[in-house]
Design a protein around this motif. Structure first.
Motif, PDB file in Angstrom:
ATOM      1  N   ILE A 108       7.392   4.598  -3.837  1.00 26.42           N
ATOM      2  CA  ILE A 108       6.435   4.510  -5.183  1.00 26.42           C
ATOM      3  C   ILE A 108       5.110   5.182  -4.748  1.00 26.42           C
ATOM      4  O   ILE A 108       4.659   4.812  -3.642  1.00 26.42           O
ATOM      5  CB  ILE A 108       5.975   2.998  -5.359  1.00 26.42           C
ATOM      6  CG1 ILE A 108       7.503   2.174  -5.739  1.00 26.42           C
ATOM      7  CG2 ILE A 108       5.174   2.775  -6.384  1.00 26.42           C
ATOM      8  CD1 ILE A 108       7.341   0.754  -5.974  1.00 26.42           C
ATOM      9  N   ASP A 109       4.902   6.009  -5.472  1.00 25.67           N
ATOM     10  CA  ASP A 109       3.524   7.075  -5.227  1.00 25.67           C
ATOM     11  C   ASP A 109       2.633   6.813  -6.149  1.00 25.67           C
ATOM     12  O   ASP A 109       2.951   6.554  -7.447  1.00 25.67           O
ATOM     13  CB  ASP A 109       4.287   8.289  -5.350  1.00 25.67           C
ATOM     14  CG  ASP A 109       3.247   9.500  -4.632  1.00 25.67           C
ATOM     15  OD1 ASP A 109       2.395   8.917  -3.854  1.00 25.67           O
ATOM     16  OD2 ASP A 109       3.202  10.493  -5.006  1.00 25.67           O
ATOM     17  N   PHE A 110       1.334   6.856  -5.761  1.00 22.63           N
ATOM     18  CA  PHE A 110       0.198   6.998  -6.440  1.00 22.63           C
ATOM     19  C   PHE A 110      -0.290   8.496  -6.638  1.00 22.63           C
ATOM     20  O   PHE A 110      -0.565   9.294  -5.901  1.00 22.63           O
ATOM     21  CB  PHE A 110      -1.318   6.565  -5.989  1.00 22.63           C
ATOM     22  CG  PHE A 110      -0.889   5.061  -5.818  1.00 22.63           C
ATOM     23  CD1 PHE A 110      -1.375   4.164  -6.919  1.00 22.63           C
ATOM     24  CD2 PHE A 110      -0.556   4.400  -4.796  1.00 22.63           C
ATOM     25  CE1 PHE A 110      -1.142   2.777  -6.665  1.00 22.63           C
ATOM     26  CE2 PHE A 110      -0.421   3.004  -4.617  1.00 22.63           C
ATOM     27  CZ  PHE A 110      -0.675   2.035  -5.584  1.00 22.63           C
ATOM     28  N   ALA A 111       0.751   9.174  -7.894  1.00 23.83           N
ATOM     29  CA  ALA A 111       0.550  10.660  -7.781  1.00 23.83           C
ATOM     30  C   ALA A 111      -0.532  11.199  -8.484  1.00 23.83           C
ATOM     31  O   ALA A 111      -1.169  10.818  -9.263  1.00 23.83           O
ATOM     32  CB  ALA A 111       1.681  11.007  -8.750  1.00 23.83           C
ATOM     33  N   GLY A 112      -1.093  12.416  -7.931  1.00 21.66           N
ATOM     34  CA  GLY A 112      -2.046  13.093  -8.709  1.00 21.66           C
ATOM     35  C   GLY A 112      -3.503  12.711  -8.435  1.00 21.66           C
ATOM     36  O   GLY A 112      -3.688  12.059  -7.490  1.00 21.66           O
ATOM     37  N   TYR A 113      -4.199  13.237  -9.615  1.00 18.50           N
ATOM     38  CA  TYR A 113      -5.659  12.868  -9.260  1.00 18.50           C
ATOM     39  C   TYR A 113      -6.044  12.237 -10.518  1.00 18.50           C
ATOM     40  O   TYR A 113      -5.770  12.376 -11.559  1.00 18.50           O
ATOM     41  CB  TYR A 113      -6.465  14.156  -9.120  1.00 18.50           C
ATOM     42  CG  TYR A 113      -6.190  15.019  -8.028  1.00 18.50           C
ATOM     43  CD1 TYR A 113      -6.807  15.140  -6.755  1.00 18.50           C
ATOM     44  CD2 TYR A 113      -4.826  16.054  -7.982  1.00 18.50           C
ATOM     45  CE1 TYR A 113      -6.442  15.838  -5.944  1.00 18.50           C
ATOM     46  CE2 TYR A 113      -4.530  16.676  -6.993  1.00 18.50           C
ATOM     47  CZ  TYR A 113      -5.252  16.702  -5.826  1.00 18.50           C
ATOM     48  OH  TYR A 113      -4.919  17.372  -4.596  1.00 18.50           O
ATOM     49  N   ASP A 158       6.739  -1.499 -11.822  1.00 28.27           N
ATOM     50  CA  ASP A 158       6.116  -2.431 -12.759  1.00 28.27           C
ATOM     51  C   ASP A 158       5.231  -3.508 -12.480  1.00 28.27           C
ATOM     52  O   ASP A 158       4.040  -3.708 -13.149  1.00 28.27           O
ATOM     53  CB  ASP A 158       7.013  -3.065 -13.866  1.00 28.27           C
ATOM     54  CG  ASP A 158       8.026  -1.771 -14.619  1.00 28.27           C
ATOM     55  OD1 ASP A 158       7.442  -0.741 -14.775  1.00 28.27           O
ATOM     56  OD2 ASP A 158       9.062  -2.252 -15.339  1.00 28.27           O
ATOM     57  N   GLU A 159       5.497  -4.134 -11.512  1.00 31.84           N
ATOM     58  CA  GLU A 159       4.695  -5.102 -11.076  1.00 31.84           C
ATOM     59  C   GLU A 159       3.378  -5.020 -10.601  1.00 31.84           C
ATOM     60  O   GLU A 159       2.526  -5.283 -10.507  1.00 31.84           O
ATOM     61  CB  GLU A 159       5.673  -6.145  -9.950  1.00 31.84           C
ATOM     62  CG  GLU A 159       6.730  -7.180 -10.375  1.00 31.84           C
ATOM     63  CD  GLU A 159       6.027  -7.915 -11.665  1.00 31.84           C
ATOM     64  OE1 GLU A 159       5.016  -8.621 -11.315  1.00 31.84           O
ATOM     65  OE2 GLU A 159       6.671  -8.079 -12.655  1.00 31.84           O
ATOM     66  N   LEU A 160       3.653  -3.653  -9.812  1.00 31.00           N
ATOM     67  CA  LEU A 160       2.609  -2.921  -9.058  1.00 31.00           C
ATOM     68  C   LEU A 160       1.562  -2.370  -9.919  1.00 31.00           C
ATOM     69  O   LEU A 160       0.221  -2.804  -9.953  1.00 31.00           O
ATOM     70  CB  LEU A 160       3.051  -1.813  -8.341  1.00 31.00           C
ATOM     71  CG  LEU A 160       1.896  -1.357  -7.303  1.00 31.00           C
ATOM     72  CD1 LEU A 160       1.183  -2.365  -6.440  1.00 31.00           C
ATOM     73  CD2 LEU A 160       2.512  -0.109  -6.255  1.00 31.00           C
ATOM     74  N   ILE A 210       3.761  -6.666  -3.222  1.00 31.02           N
ATOM     75  CA  ILE A 210       5.247  -6.272  -2.291  1.00 31.02           C
ATOM     76  C   ILE A 210       5.738  -7.766  -1.833  1.00 31.02           C
ATOM     77  O   ILE A 210       7.025  -7.920  -2.014  1.00 31.02           O
ATOM     78  CB  ILE A 210       4.997  -5.270  -1.210  1.00 31.02           C
ATOM     79  CG1 ILE A 210       4.467  -4.042  -1.818  1.00 31.02           C
ATOM     80  CG2 ILE A 210       6.303  -5.196  -0.392  1.00 31.02           C
ATOM     81  CD1 ILE A 210       5.376  -3.292  -2.915  1.00 31.02           C
ATOM     82  N   LYS A 211       4.849  -8.458  -1.302  1.00 32.23           N
ATOM     83  CA  LYS A 211       5.037  -9.619  -0.607  1.00 32.23           C
ATOM     84  C   LYS A 211       5.683 -10.653  -1.651  1.00 32.23           C
ATOM     85  O   LYS A 211       6.727 -11.291  -1.733  1.00 32.23           O
ATOM     86  CB  LYS A 211       3.857 -10.422   0.188  1.00 32.23           C
ATOM     87  CG  LYS A 211       4.371 -11.479   0.828  1.00 32.23           C
ATOM     88  CD  LYS A 211       3.479 -11.818   2.050  1.00 32.23           C
ATOM     89  CE  LYS A 211       1.991 -12.114   1.369  1.00 32.23           C
ATOM     90  NZ  LYS A 211       1.010 -12.554   2.388  1.00 32.23           N
ATOM     91  N   ARG A 212       5.189 -10.657  -3.026  1.00 34.58           N
ATOM     92  CA  ARG A 212       5.400 -11.512  -4.053  1.00 34.58           C
ATOM     93  C   ARG A 212       6.950 -11.132  -4.541  1.00 34.58           C
ATOM     94  O   ARG A 212       7.564 -12.037  -5.097  1.00 34.58           O
ATOM     95  CB  ARG A 212       4.369 -11.600  -5.266  1.00 34.58           C
ATOM     96  CG  ARG A 212       4.622 -12.338  -6.377  1.00 34.58           C
ATOM     97  CD  ARG A 212       3.524 -12.749  -7.160  1.00 34.58           C
ATOM     98  NE  ARG A 212       2.770 -11.435  -7.542  1.00 34.58           N
ATOM     99  CZ  ARG A 212       3.324 -10.453  -8.512  1.00 34.58           C
ATOM    100  NH1 ARG A 212       4.483 -11.042  -9.092  1.00 34.58           N
ATOM    101  NH2 ARG A 212       2.710  -9.350  -8.857  1.00 34.58           N
ATOM    102  N   ALA A 270      13.596  -1.260  -7.807  1.00 32.82           N
ATOM    103  CA  ALA A 270      12.382  -0.084  -7.442  1.00 32.82           C
ATOM    104  C   ALA A 270      11.774  -0.125  -8.850  1.00 32.82           C
ATOM    105  O   ALA A 270      10.313  -0.219  -8.726  1.00 32.82           O
ATOM    106  CB  ALA A 270      12.970   1.045  -7.103  1.00 32.82           C
ATOM    107  N   GLY A 271      12.274   0.011 -10.036  1.00 31.82           N
ATOM    108  CA  GLY A 271      11.448  -0.019 -11.333  1.00 31.82           C
ATOM    109  C   GLY A 271      10.800  -1.366 -11.609  1.00 31.82           C
ATOM    110  O   GLY A 271       9.637  -1.320 -11.977  1.00 31.82           O
TER     111      GLY A 271
END
Lengths: 105, 138
Positions: free
Chosen positions: B75-80, B42-44, B111-113, B37-38
């Motif tokens: 995996i979240d895009f957190a906050g503002y 990181d790749e994202l 994700i696909k990669r 997951a880490g």
């Protein structure tokens, strides 16, 4: 493969453009965009080639007829797997944005 | 008459029984997910379009949970961002585009990669865990 997708979308008589419109139409419109590959590699060769991408349609209204037409078109392309990726309502423009992702071998 | 004897069967039986414990399975799943997951996060981050960096910095892993026998994290895009726009909405606009913004997919292609690499890492982690576990339970 992209030619077959293009022909199938053209058969719907809905306005579609490749990648983007130079000038977005006033009414409903669609875009289809390849965005990558997912080739099957075997013996250091690309044994099977596959492209992936998205089809987007922007429609004012419920869009049920258009969605059905597009999904029928996607179904008609041999070797193409697809799924509806998202449906979003744009409150500022009034468009319903429907997005499909596809992979074609 | 020949006699064949096996030694250590009791220990092996104990190991197998211990492996069937749901807590052990959960612990093994969490161990296997952690690094993978880490790596995906990181790749994202590397693939996230960079403007102010707020979107990239918002990428975070949620705490792992187990529900109905399935252990996972998100995996979240957190906050503002600094203009008060929710990072989740911003990510969606970039990923899918709108009638006014051209799409620039970065989540789905990433994700696909990395899926195969993540699966490989999880498989390796499970084998490591099992190896340590079997030694400990002897």
């Amino acid at each position: 493969m992209l030619d077959q997708l293009e022909a199938a979308l053209a058969a719907t008589k809905l306005p579609f453009a490749f990648a983007s419109w130079s000038e977005a139409p006033e009414g409903d419109y669609g875009v289809y965009t390849p965005d990558g590959a997912n080739d099957l590699e075997a013996d250091d060769e690309h044994a099977e080639r596959a492209i992936s991408g998205t089809v987007d349609y922007f429609v004012r209204g419920k869009g049920a007829t258009e969605v059905a037409l597009i999904e029928t078109a996607l179904d008609s392309v041999e070797g193409l797997a697809w799924r509806m990726e998202s449906v979003q309502y744009e409150s500022d423009s009034g468009y319903l944005h429907v997005e499909w992702s596809f992979e074609a071998a | 008459m020949a006699t064949i004897s096996f030694k250590g069967l009791d220990a092996y039986q104990r190991q197998i029984a211990a492996l069937g414990n749901p807590k052990t399975v959960e612990s093994m799943c969490k161990y296997s997910i952690y690094d993978a997951a880490g790596m995906v996060a990181d790749e994202l981050k590397k693939a996230t379009p960079f403007d102010t960096g707020d979107l990239r910095d918002s990428i975070a892993l949620e705490a792992m949970v187990t529900r109905d026998g399935v252990t996972y994290t998100k995996i979240d895009f957190a906050g503002y961002d600094r203009k008060g726009v929710p990072n989740m909405i911003k990510a969606r606009v970039i990923e899918s585009g709108t009638s006014r913004v051209k799409k620039k997919p970065f989540v789905r292609p990433t994700i696909k990669r990395v899926t195969k690499t993540a699966e490989f890492m999880m498989d390796k982690a499970i084998n490591e865990y099992l190896s340590k576990f079997m030694k400990k339970e002897k």
